[in-house]
Scaffold this motif. Structure first.
Motif, PDB file in Angstrom:
ATOM      1  N   THR A  89       0.848  -1.197   0.000  1.00 10.97           N
ATOM      2  CA  THR A  89       0.000   0.000   0.000  1.00 10.97           C
ATOM      3  C   THR A  89       0.880   1.242   0.000  1.00 10.97           C
ATOM      4  OG1 THR A  89      -0.075   0.092   2.404  1.00 10.97           O
ATOM      5  CG2 THR A  89      -1.801  -1.190   1.318  1.00 10.97           C
ATOM      6  N   GLU A  90       0.262   2.384  -0.228  1.00  9.78           N
ATOM      7  CA  GLU A  90       0.991   3.650  -0.234  1.00  9.78           C
ATOM      8  C   GLU A  90       1.534   3.980   1.162  1.00  9.78           C
ATOM      9  OE1 GLU A  90       1.663   5.919  -2.700  1.00  9.78           O
ATOM     10  OE2 GLU A  90       0.973   4.443  -4.133  1.00  9.78           O
ATOM     11  N   GLU A  93       4.887   2.433   2.159  1.00 13.24           N
ATOM     12  CA  GLU A  93       6.106   2.927   1.531  1.00 13.24           C
ATOM     13  C   GLU A  93       6.922   3.787   2.497  1.00 13.24           C
ATOM     14  OE1 GLU A  93       5.205   4.871  -2.119  1.00 13.24           O
ATOM     15  OE2 GLU A  93       4.487   3.032  -3.061  1.00 13.24           O
TER      16      GLU A  93
END
Length: 138
Positions: A89-90, A93
């Motif tokens: 998922t973002e 990160e």
């Protein structure tokens, strides 16, 4: 004009037509139906284990452990960086690579700034310690 149209009489549905409709419906259902025979616990849901009664004897002595199931359960408990090679998922990160870029060396003066005390900071440090000790005793 409304009186000119007479309601149509429905023909009674006979058993042969009803059976043909039923067979067609069953065939449509069978085309999209999947039969699952392999059942297991979902490793991504929280597992609530209930303990036995305290005075009950051991009831699970001869149970064989499934190594594939145990591997799946243990893998589900790992943190995402050990499960996956890349973030999924973002929000993963941020902080995905958590190890430092360079090895920290305490002797390297370019990167390490140790605490340095001057005469005034040593004096004030001693004064604060003395003040705290007198307040705690009194």
């Amino acid at each position: 004009m409304a009186a000119a149209k007479q309601p149509k009489e429905k023909n009674p549905v006979d058993i042969v037509h009803r059976n043909a409709i039923h067979v067609e419906t069953i065939k449509k259902e069978n085309r999209s139906q999947q039969l699952f025979t392999l059942f297991s616990i979902n490793p991504y849901k929280r597992l609530h284990v209930l303990t036995d009664k305290p005075m009950a004897g051991p009831t699970h002595d001869n149970i064989e452990e499934d190594p594939a199931f145990l591997k799946t359960i243990h893998r589900a408990c790992l943190e995402p960086t050990k499960k996956y090679t890349h973030p999924q998922t973002e929000s993963q990160e941020i902080g995905w690579i958590s190890r430092p870029l360079i090895v920290s060396d305490r002797n390297d003066r370019r990167l390490n700034w140790p605490r340095q005390n001057s005469e005034i900071t040593k004096y004030m440090d001693a004064a604060w310690r003395l003040k705290e000790q007198t307040q705690n005793l009194g």
